[in-house]
Design an enzyme around this catalytic site. Structure first.
Site, mmCIF file in Angstrom:
data_model
loop_
_atom_site.group_PDB
_atom_site.id
_atom_site.type_symbol
_atom_site.label_atom_id
_atom_site.label_comp_id
_atom_site.label_asym_id
_atom_site.label_seq_id
_atom_site.Cartn_x
_atom_site.Cartn_y
_atom_site.Cartn_z
ATOM 1 N N LYS A 33 3.550 2.241 -4.530
ATOM 2 C CA LYS A 33 3.353 1.239 -3.491
ATOM 3 C C LYS A 33 3.997 1.723 -2.192
ATOM 4 O O LYS A 33 5.183 2.066 -2.170
ATOM 5 C CB LYS A 33 3.982 -0.095 -3.889
ATOM 6 C CG LYS A 33 3.683 -1.195 -2.881
ATOM 7 C CD LYS A 33 4.270 -2.524 -3.320
ATOM 8 C CE LYS A 33 5.691 -2.703 -2.882
ATOM 9 N NZ LYS A 33 5.882 -2.998 -1.453
ATOM 10 N N ASP A 60 0.922 -2.009 0.803
ATOM 11 C CA ASP A 60 1.440 -3.385 0.840
ATOM 12 C C ASP A 60 1.927 -3.716 2.249
ATOM 13 O O ASP A 60 3.134 -3.753 2.499
ATOM 14 C CB ASP A 60 2.573 -3.489 -0.195
ATOM 15 C CG ASP A 60 3.133 -4.897 -0.307
ATOM 16 O OD1 ASP A 60 2.422 -5.861 0.043
ATOM 17 O OD2 ASP A 60 4.293 -5.029 -0.752
ATOM 18 N N LEU A 61 0.976 -3.967 3.144
ATOM 19 C CA LEU A 61 1.363 -4.247 4.537
ATOM 20 C C LEU A 61 1.385 -5.746 4.825
ATOM 21 O O LEU A 61 1.739 -6.157 5.932
ATOM 22 C CB LEU A 61 0.440 -3.496 5.512
ATOM 23 C CG LEU A 61 0.486 -1.963 5.356
ATOM 24 C CD1 LEU A 61 -0.432 -1.289 6.372
ATOM 25 C CD2 LEU A 61 1.907 -1.420 5.503
ATOM 26 N N LYS A 62 1.007 -6.556 3.838
ATOM 27 C CA LYS A 62 1.141 -8.024 3.929
ATOM 28 C C LYS A 62 0.679 -8.560 5.277
ATOM 29 O O LYS A 62 1.436 -9.194 6.016
ATOM 30 C CB LYS A 62 2.595 -8.438 3.704
ATOM 31 C CG LYS A 62 3.156 -8.045 2.356
ATOM 32 C CD LYS A 62 4.536 -8.657 2.153
ATOM 33 C CE LYS A 62 5.175 -8.202 0.883
ATOM 34 N NZ LYS A 62 5.631 -6.796 0.883
ATOM 35 N N PHE A 63 -0.594 -8.355 5.582
ATOM 36 C CA PHE A 63 -1.100 -8.828 6.875
ATOM 37 C C PHE A 63 -1.009 -10.351 6.966
ATOM 38 O O PHE A 63 -1.285 -11.075 6.007
ATOM 39 C CB PHE A 63 -2.546 -8.370 7.077
ATOM 40 C CG PHE A 63 -2.696 -6.876 7.140
ATOM 41 C CD1 PHE A 63 -1.838 -6.096 7.894
ATOM 42 C CD2 PHE A 63 -3.709 -6.229 6.427
ATOM 43 C CE1 PHE A 63 -1.971 -4.716 7.966
ATOM 44 C CE2 PHE A 63 -3.857 -4.851 6.490
ATOM 45 C CZ PHE A 63 -2.992 -4.092 7.254
ATOM 46 N N HIS A 64 -0.633 -10.821 8.138
ATOM 47 C CA HIS A 64 -0.484 -12.264 8.381
ATOM 48 C C HIS A 64 -0.726 -12.497 9.858
ATOM 49 O O HIS A 64 0.160 -12.272 10.688
ATOM 50 C CB HIS A 64 0.945 -12.694 7.990
ATOM 51 C CG HIS A 64 1.119 -14.173 7.960
ATOM 52 N ND1 HIS A 64 2.341 -14.779 7.991
ATOM 53 C CD2 HIS A 64 0.222 -15.176 7.902
ATOM 54 C CE1 HIS A 64 2.196 -16.098 7.935
ATOM 55 N NE2 HIS A 64 0.902 -16.352 7.890
ATOM 56 N N ASP A 65 -1.935 -12.953 10.189
ATOM 57 C CA ASP A 65 -2.258 -13.125 11.607
ATOM 58 C C ASP A 65 -3.526 -13.959 11.718
ATOM 59 O O ASP A 65 -4.020 -14.472 10.703
ATOM 60 C CB ASP A 65 -2.423 -11.738 12.274
ATOM 61 C CG ASP A 65 -1.982 -11.740 13.727
ATOM 62 O OD1 ASP A 65 -2.381 -12.662 14.458
ATOM 63 O OD2 ASP A 65 -1.249 -10.819 14.141
ATOM 64 N N PRO A 67 -7.600 -14.728 12.207
ATOM 65 C CA PRO A 67 -8.708 -14.052 11.520
ATOM 66 C C PRO A 67 -9.162 -12.751 12.169
ATOM 67 O O PRO A 67 -9.327 -11.719 11.496
ATOM 68 C CB PRO A 67 -9.823 -15.113 11.538
ATOM 69 C CG PRO A 67 -9.085 -16.417 11.518
ATOM 70 C CD PRO A 67 -7.859 -16.194 12.347
ATOM 71 N N ASN A 68 -9.348 -12.739 13.478
ATOM 72 C CA ASN A 68 -9.855 -11.531 14.140
ATOM 73 C C ASN A 68 -8.887 -10.356 13.973
ATOM 74 O O ASN A 68 -9.301 -9.213 13.746
ATOM 75 C CB ASN A 68 -10.066 -11.840 15.632
ATOM 76 C CG ASN A 68 -10.669 -10.657 16.359
ATOM 77 O OD1 ASN A 68 -11.747 -10.198 15.995
ATOM 78 N ND2 ASN A 68 -9.970 -10.145 17.346
ATOM 79 N N THR A 69 -7.598 -10.655 14.030
ATOM 80 C CA THR A 69 -6.600 -9.577 13.941
ATOM 81 C C THR A 69 -6.460 -9.056 12.511
ATOM 82 O O THR A 69 -6.398 -7.839 12.297
ATOM 83 C CB THR A 69 -5.236 -10.082 14.486
ATOM 84 O OG1 THR A 69 -5.455 -10.565 15.803
ATOM 85 C CG2 THR A 69 -4.204 -8.975 14.509
ATOM 86 N N THR A 124 8.367 -13.419 -3.785
ATOM 87 C CA THR A 124 9.184 -13.586 -4.990
ATOM 88 C C THR A 124 10.685 -13.754 -4.668
ATOM 89 O O THR A 124 11.479 -14.017 -5.558
ATOM 90 C CB THR A 124 9.003 -12.383 -5.930
ATOM 91 O OG1 THR A 124 9.252 -11.185 -5.177
ATOM 92 C CG2 THR A 124 7.609 -12.332 -6.504
ATOM 93 N N ARG A 216 13.661 -0.979 -6.748
ATOM 94 C CA ARG A 216 15.070 -0.557 -6.817
ATOM 95 C C ARG A 216 15.624 -0.277 -8.209
ATOM 96 O O ARG A 216 16.463 0.627 -8.336
ATOM 97 C CB ARG A 216 15.932 -1.577 -6.057
ATOM 98 C CG ARG A 216 15.713 -1.496 -4.546
ATOM 99 C CD ARG A 216 16.202 -2.705 -3.819
ATOM 100 N NE ARG A 216 15.390 -3.871 -4.125
ATOM 101 C CZ ARG A 216 15.604 -5.094 -3.633
ATOM 102 N NH1 ARG A 216 16.624 -5.290 -2.821
ATOM 103 N NH2 ARG A 216 14.812 -6.093 -3.957
HETATM 104 O O1 LIG Z 1 6.313 -11.429 -3.214
HETATM 105 C C1 LIG Z 1 6.561 -10.212 -3.090
HETATM 106 C C2 LIG Z 1 5.675 -9.325 -2.507
HETATM 107 C C3 LIG Z 1 5.997 -7.994 -2.436
HETATM 108 N N1 LIG Z 1 7.178 -7.539 -2.899
HETATM 109 C C4 LIG Z 1 7.452 -6.088 -2.800
HETATM 110 O O2 LIG Z 1 7.629 -5.535 -4.110
HETATM 111 C C5 LIG Z 1 8.696 -4.603 -4.110
HETATM 112 C C6 LIG Z 1 9.745 -5.038 -5.084
HETATM 113 O O3 LIG Z 1 10.812 -4.140 -5.033
HETATM 114 P P1 LIG Z 1 12.162 -4.324 -5.891
HETATM 115 O O4 LIG Z 1 13.036 -3.245 -5.350
HETATM 116 O O5 LIG Z 1 11.771 -4.112 -7.329
HETATM 117 O O6 LIG Z 1 12.693 -5.686 -5.635
HETATM 118 C C7 LIG Z 1 9.191 -4.496 -2.668
HETATM 119 O O7 LIG Z 1 8.570 -3.380 -2.080
HETATM 120 C C8 LIG Z 1 8.697 -5.757 -1.984
HETATM 121 O O8 LIG Z 1 8.333 -5.536 -0.647
HETATM 122 C C9 LIG Z 1 8.055 -8.399 -3.476
HETATM 123 O O9 LIG Z 1 9.161 -8.021 -3.918
HETATM 124 N N2 LIG Z 1 7.718 -9.730 -3.565
#
Ligand SMILES: O=c1ccn([C@@H]2O[C@H](COP(=O)(O)O)[C@@H](O)[C@H]2O)c(=O)[nH]1
Length: 239
Positions: A33, A60-65, A67-69, A124, A216
């Protein structure tokens, strides 16, 4: 799929050199990731480096903006030929619909397979208490996460990111091919740190997760190879 192919390792490191060092140490990891820190540091070069090593990529760039962007960002990201891409469900229905169309357009303009587009339901790191008192959401946490999943389903996304604690409930609501991707996974021997809604790898898979995202506990371990091996053994024991 082998149990270990269900583990996506979060390459949360500051630069290209540290990323490559880890990828070379953890040769058996097939799915990585790339998130905000590394992509901001290296740009798309890291994606090329991973692809040249035949790795699957979760961008995993988690876009949040608006609609057009988000549509523009999804079109651009989909040209890289990555496997998974994220957007926040709270971007709203119109943005989710626009993003769903944009990944097809972006991928086809580059002649690559479109990524699976998945929505973040609720980070999370957020607890029930924070949802109620900081974010002022007047729903119970499981109900809120379910509403986000329903919106993702209705707008044509391929799946969601959720905590392992919600997976069993969400699995009952969606088709088998709707992806449930879970960060917030912690082996019993690892510290929770900022993750608020965790389960162990074996518990998360048993609950119905398609993929686990683990960072981690592996990448900050003194012995990442051993940490990876212990997680694979834990998963092999239940499959
Ligand atoms: O809700 C979310 C969405 C993304 N993440 C990402 O997952 C990893 C988790 O890393 P750990 O080191 O195992 O905690 C991290 O890159 C987050 O950006 C998330 O944790 N929760």
């Amino acid at each position: 799929m082998n149990a270990e192919d269900r583990v996506i390792v979060a390459l949360d490191v500051p630069d290209e050199r540290s990323a490559i060092e880890l990828v070379e140490r953890l040769e058996q990891v097939s799915f990585w990731k790339v998130g905000l820190e590394l992509f901001t540091s290296t740009g798309p070069k890291i994606l090329e480096l991973l692809k040249s090593r035949q790795k699957r990529i979760f961008l995993d760039l988690k876009f949040h903006d608006i609609p057009n962007t988000v549509a523009g960002a999804c079109r651009a990201a989909s040209r890289y030929g990555v496997d998974l891409l994220t957007i926040h469900a709270t971007s709203g229905k119109e943005a989710l619909k626009a993003a769903t169309e944009a990944v097809q357009v972006g991928a086809s303009s580059a002649g690559v397979k479109p990524p699976k587009l998945i929505a973040i339901t609720l980070l999370t790191s957020i607890s029930s208490r924070q949802l109620a008192f900081d974010l002022k959401i007047p729903l119970e946490l499981p109900e809120y996460v379910l509403e986000m999943l329903l919106m993702a389903q209705e707008t044509g996304l391929d799946g969601v990111v959720c905590s392992p604690q919600e997976v069993a409930q969400l699995r009952q609501t969606c088709e088998k091919d709707f992806l449930l991707v879970c960060p917030g996974v912690r082996p019993t021997w690892a510290a929770a740190k900022d993750q608020a809604r965790s389960l162990t790898p074996a518990q998360a898979i048993a609950a119905g997760a398609d993929y686990l995202v683990i960072g981690r506990p592996i990448t900050e371990s003194d012995n990442p190879e051993l940490a990876w091996k212990k997680i694979c053994e834990e998963l092999a024991a239940i499959s």
